[in-house]
Design an enzyme around this catalytic site. Sequence first.
Site, PDB file in Angstrom:
ATOM      1  N   ASP A 284       0.863  -1.177   0.000  1.00  0.00           N
ATOM      2  CA  ASP A 284       0.000   0.000   0.000  1.00  0.00           C
ATOM      3  C   ASP A 284       0.910   1.241   0.000  1.00  0.00           C
ATOM      4  OD1 ASP A 284      -2.082   1.764   0.069  1.00  0.00           O
ATOM      5  OD2 ASP A 284      -3.209   0.689   1.589  1.00  0.00           O
TER       6      ASP A 284
HETATM    7  C1  BGC Z   1      -5.012   3.248   0.190  1.00  0.00           C
HETATM    8  C2  BGC Z   1      -5.210   2.269  -0.943  1.00  0.00           C
HETATM    9  C3  BGC Z   1      -5.032   2.958  -2.262  1.00  0.00           C
HETATM   10  C4  BGC Z   1      -3.680   3.610  -2.293  1.00  0.00           C
HETATM   11  C5  BGC Z   1      -3.349   4.303  -3.609  1.00  0.00           C
HETATM   12  C6  BGC Z   1      -3.754   4.069   0.042  1.00  0.00           C
HETATM   13  O1  BGC Z   1      -3.699   5.094   0.962  1.00  0.00           O
HETATM   14  O2  BGC Z   1      -4.970   2.548   1.407  1.00  0.00           O
HETATM   15  O3  BGC Z   1      -6.476   1.697  -0.836  1.00  0.00           O
HETATM   16  O4  BGC Z   1      -5.183   2.034  -3.309  1.00  0.00           O
HETATM   17  O5  BGC Z   1      -3.625   4.585  -1.270  1.00  0.00           O
HETATM   18  O6  BGC Z   1      -4.114   5.418  -3.818  1.00  0.00           O
END
Ligand code: BGC
Length: 764
Positions: A284
Amino acid sequence: MIRKSLIPLALLSAVSLMTGCKSQMDKYIDNLMSKMTVEQKIGQLNLHSAGGFISALKVTEDDENIKALRRGEIGALYGSGDVSYNRQLQEIALESGAGIPLIFGMDVIHGYQTIFPVPLALSTSWNMDLIERTSRAAAKEASASGINWVFSPMVDIARDARWGRIVEGAGEDPYLGGEIAKAYVYGYQGHDDKFDKDEVLTCVKHYALYGGAEAGRDYNSVFLSRQEAMNGFMRPYAEAAKAGAASYMSSFNEFEGIPASANKYLLTDVLRDQFGFNGFVVSDATAVQEMVAHGIGNLQEVSARALQAGLDMDMNSDGFVATLKKSLDEKRISKKDIDIACRRVLEAKYKLGLFEDPFKYLDEERAKTEIFTDETRALAREAANESQVLLKNNGILPLKTSAKVAVIGPFADDKESMSGAWAMSKMNSQNVSIYQGIKELSHNIVTKAEGSWMMYDEDLEFNVKYGLMATFMPGFKGAPIHTVPQERLISEALAYARNADVIVACVGESNTMNGEGASRSDISLPDAQEDLLKALKSTGKPIVMVLTTGRPLVLNWEEENMDAILVTWSEGSEAGHSIADVLYGNVNPSGKLTTSFPRSVGQEPLYYNHKNTGRPHPDYDPYKKFTSNYMDVINAPLYPFGYGLSYTTFEYSPIKLSSDSMREKGKVKASVEVKNTGNYDGMETVQLYIHDCLSTSTRPVKELKGFQKIFLKAGEKKKVEFEITAEDLKYYNHELEYVCEPGDFEIFIGPDSQDLSRAILTLK
Ligand code: BGC
């Protein structure tokens, strides 16, 4: 300009490429990797944000992404759906480093430009075909915009409504969550392993157990046993792998004292060895770097740990590019560790067909014609029609088109909030508001009034509204909040209300009050809106409450005082049309809750498939000392999992079993007859639950094991039959073996998780 390293591929037959033939792919990648430097391989493991979520993008040579791309340090980018920008980037990628095409990712969560209901809403449709069609349509729009990798589905099981991200998933049940996970994957990727130009890689997130965050605080620690994790939370991740999901995203939380992004048990032992996943895992956003704050090492150490645990790509931390070469030189990691991850990323690119045609997804013509079409909007309306849950109706609904309606509340004419969390659509301002939808169907006067602030706390409301911008845009100010006094808003609303036959009160949570980083400790309706409802109640006019929300809320006062309650979540582009369809009875509501609605936030985490304990306490009984309950609230939710009303009524016969015993290899049929006893045609989701009465480990009081959504004309009757096999009786025992154990099982069928008829089946 395509670099020389790509040319040998042209010799490979297009057919074998498209079928993803393993040995051809292996040969191609072997050849490619034999020419790559270690730095180039590490570059493939690096994902950057293109930064295009809020601002338009232009290629400039002093842009850090462009510089890194030219150095061959980026394998994938996310956040840009601008085909011409992505095309320029692809050209740079092909000219740089090893000349390997980029993957373009995006948070396409519930639609791309056409917005479908938020995932929690969609889950209440219990309609797998519908869900698959929405993700299919999202894949088409995204791929027409230069995107070939979507960060969806989010399949985290969530039992705690305080957690803001409950809105992004399918609720509290692992069986339903598993079915929904498959539907999403099939929709995005198709049913085979080849990728047509309108199919994209999925990214199943957040692996793993992110929804188990302590006390619903986002990013927090997860304290679950392996056994409870496997039985209560992991099924959707496993089902997505079975459906062929191409990638996973490792989560922010820790599990058993190790952050998920460096957790070998999760990333390798379970995901690959047990679930059979063979794609790549991306972290993530900044999750690699965040492991420094978790306290398990500096950036070099956490990067090495992550790679060796089974993480293949680093999102936004630059931990891999900055440190893996050093770790290799110091023999902290091996060449093989890097090769394994690099191969997985290259395999994904190969499967997408990017080596054959790096511009496959960069077609400017498609971008002009395949986005926000009449067809996708019709699908958005259909999806929203099935994703509304009627919690209460004293007969006021459906509304008569001849009634004078006052549409009142902060969401009455709010278009943006209809999109919900994670909707990066440029079209959000074209959403249909509730007021608009009602006005189109009504034959009488329809008035509207804002009626209330979102909440009394001005700073909080500012944060809710502008928190995202304030975080990412230094110096951001935003428009002033609370410019009109609350008393004036209420008195305007009352004037309209008094002149109407019925009030439609549009209250709830804005799209920024749930989602990431939006946990709440108080999950009642915001105070100012609560006061608006009380003022409206004083008019004596009937009130239909239309609830915009991304999580279960505590609605005790509303249940007692509103004439009808319709949960409409955030329904997307066609929200207003669809809500009006239901309010006026053109569509009979059929949604059923996939999360329990509590009576008090103190009941959280609240979920129907809980354990019995040694001192069980009946859900609806009053307080009793020395049993497992609260002094001040009964155990039962206000509205249980699986619950939802219709404009018609359904009558269930008692369960019939084809046999009252079975052996492990056998099967038994459980059936009921369901009759539509009301005046409207309608859809009903018939639910099967099972309770294992005797087992070596304790088991939940009941677990969903099947469901069927049927359509019955008024007066019609249908037999609904479920086949029960040993598969439905299995669970992970204390040794984590997947077993079924002889003994009695309670079999339940009914319209929700509380209203059930029961039979006993013995496994011999
Ligand atoms: C979130 C994800 C997301 C990623 C990219 C993160 O902060 O937890 O769900 O896909 O950002 O935007």
